[in-house]
Design an enzyme around this catalytic site. Structure first.
Site, PDB file in Angstrom:
ATOM      1  N   ARG A  88       4.731 134.491-177.359  1.00 41.97           N
ATOM      2  CA  ARG A  88       3.599 134.289-176.468  1.00 41.97           C
ATOM      3  C   ARG A  88       2.763 135.565-176.417  1.00 41.97           C
ATOM      4  O   ARG A  88       3.292 136.676-176.476  1.00 41.97           O
ATOM      5  CB  ARG A  88       4.071 133.933-175.043  1.00 41.97           C
ATOM      6  CG  ARG A  88       4.858 132.636-174.946  1.00 41.97           C
ATOM      7  CD  ARG A  88       4.036 131.411-175.311  1.00 41.97           C
ATOM      8  NE  ARG A  88       2.895 131.254-174.453  1.00 41.97           N
ATOM      9  CZ  ARG A  88       2.924 130.642-173.261  1.00 41.97           C
ATOM     10  NH1 ARG A  88       4.057 130.171-172.794  1.00 41.97           N
ATOM     11  NH2 ARG A  88       1.838 130.534-172.557  1.00 41.97           N
ATOM     12  N   PRO A 141      -0.886 124.618-168.071  1.00 40.99           N
ATOM     13  CA  PRO A 141      -1.168 124.787-166.643  1.00 40.99           C
ATOM     14  C   PRO A 141      -0.068 125.614-165.973  1.00 40.99           C
ATOM     15  O   PRO A 141       1.114 125.406-166.221  1.00 40.99           O
ATOM     16  CB  PRO A 141      -1.178 123.350-166.116  1.00 40.99           C
ATOM     17  CG  PRO A 141      -1.461 122.506-167.302  1.00 40.99           C
ATOM     18  CD  PRO A 141      -0.828 123.208-168.461  1.00 40.99           C
ATOM     19  N   GLU A 142      -0.472 126.553-165.135  1.00 41.33           N
ATOM     20  CA  GLU A 142       0.507 127.357-164.414  1.00 41.33           C
ATOM     21  C   GLU A 142       0.747 126.738-163.038  1.00 41.33           C
ATOM     22  O   GLU A 142       0.181 125.697-162.700  1.00 41.33           O
ATOM     23  CB  GLU A 142       0.045 128.810-164.374  1.00 41.33           C
ATOM     24  CG  GLU A 142      -0.160 129.353-165.799  1.00 41.33           C
ATOM     25  CD  GLU A 142      -0.251 130.862-165.914  1.00 41.33           C
ATOM     26  OE1 GLU A 142       0.296 131.579-165.057  1.00 41.33           O
ATOM     27  OE2 GLU A 142      -0.869 131.338-166.898  1.00 41.33           O
TER      28      GLU A 142
END
Length: 342
Positions: free
Chosen positions: A332, A2-3
């Site tokens: 990432r 979650p950002e």
């Protein structure tokens, strides 16, 4: 993971449903038994988000700090009070995070995302299955008189899976699974954690936040694609917002921070201010501008229709037609357009 917008929505939900109400705390999994025992019977007094972390204060100078990380999620059940401050930019209600996003439309039909989270019932790592007491399209029904949502009738909800922490009031339950961090801390420990975090557009003085970001970026000889993911530089940005912000700024992800003109760095910050506002209001990481009508509905329903480059490896750039590149930066995934971003 979650950002930042999701964690702010979680904090608002806890503020609306838990602050001021004594809670029963337990650790069905057992891994947080001591911490739960400290919180049991206490009353939350404040809750705030800073970046990807949530901090809930309880009477007795106790703080609960939660970082969901890659796999964590909060699941809510019982009676859920809707936060009326969360609406889209045109005043329409955006009451859920991804799956089940309700936006007023000409035919009053809700928009359901094809994958993701639901901010009333579940926020965090997406699941393939959902606990039967969570909010569903069939059980959904807003009581206009008090803004109450019912999320299942069995009470208390059965414990499903590895629940690290369960917080319950008389009418609302929140279950935490799989977090990176779930700890009880003192006010001094919380202050030390927050001091290490970069600025969050929704916390603190706007001008000071911008200056902190600009200085942190322009003094580093590190790729901007790495700096945006560094939570000591700026709080709340993850893989999606990183890729989209760099595209929107026409910035090569490998450009060192100190090589970027100050006005462009300020533009990045101001774009983040706007994007997180939209994210909190609608529950979506909506990064494409100017969408209306059917295009807006399509984008709200499908993640791949609301981003410029994220998750579009091998597809043509929406602007120039160049194939979107996928590479790894610090383990990432990074998506970008080598033509627009140079």
């Amino acid at each position: 993971m979650p950002e930042g917008h999701s964690v702010h929505r979680i904090a608002r939900q806890f503020a609306r449903n838990f602050v001021g109400r004594p809670v029963r705390a337990s650790s069905p999994q057992g891994r947080f038994a001591d911490g739960a025992a400290q919180l049991d019977g206490c009353t939350p007094t404040t809750v705030r988000a800073v970046g990807k972390q949530m901090f809930m204060e309880f009477d007795g100078d106790l703080w609960l700090r939660v970082h969901l990380g890659l796999y964590g999620a909060w699941d809510f059940a019982g009676e859920i009070l809707v936060d009326p401050t969360i609406a889209s930019a045109n005043g329409r209600m955006g009451q859920t995070n991804q799956r089940g996003t309700d936006l007023a439309t000409p035919d009053d039909a809700p928009i359901f995302d094809d994958a993701g989270e639901n901010s009333l019932a579940s926020i965090g790592a997406p699941r393939r299955t959902r606990v039967h007491v969570r909010m569903s399209e069939q059980t959904k029904g807003l009581d206009e008189a008090d803004g109450l949502e019912a999320a299942g009738s069995e009470w208390p909800p059965p414990v499903v899976g590895q629940v690290r922490l369960r917080l319950m009031t008389d009418v609302t339950c929140a279950d935490l699974r799989g977090p990176t961090a779930c700890v009880v801390e003192t006010p001094e420990q919380v202050a030390a954690v927050i001091a290490r975090l970069g600025p969050d557009p929704l916390v603190g003085d706007p001008r000071e936040n911008e200056e902190r970001f600009v200085q942190a970026v322009r003094r580093r000889n590190v790729a901007i694609g790495q700096l945006l993911m560094d939570q000591s530089v700026v709080s709340g940005i993850g893989n999606v917002y990183r890729a989209e912000m760099l595209f929107r700024a026409n910035l090569d992800p490998h450009t060192p921070g100190r090589a970027i003109p100050e006005e462009i760095v300020r533009g990045l910050w101001r774009d983040w201010v706007e994007l997180i506002r939209i994210g909190v209001e609608t529950g979506q990481m909506m990064t494409m501008d100017g969408l209306e009508g059917d295009e807006w509905r399509k984008a709200m329903a499908h993640r791949d229709d609301r981003h410029w480059v994220y998750h579009r490896a091998g597809l043509p750039c929406r602007v120039c037609g160049t194939e979107i590149v996928l590479e790894e930066m610090q383990a990432r995934k990074l998506y970008w357009c080598p033509q627009c971003q140079r």
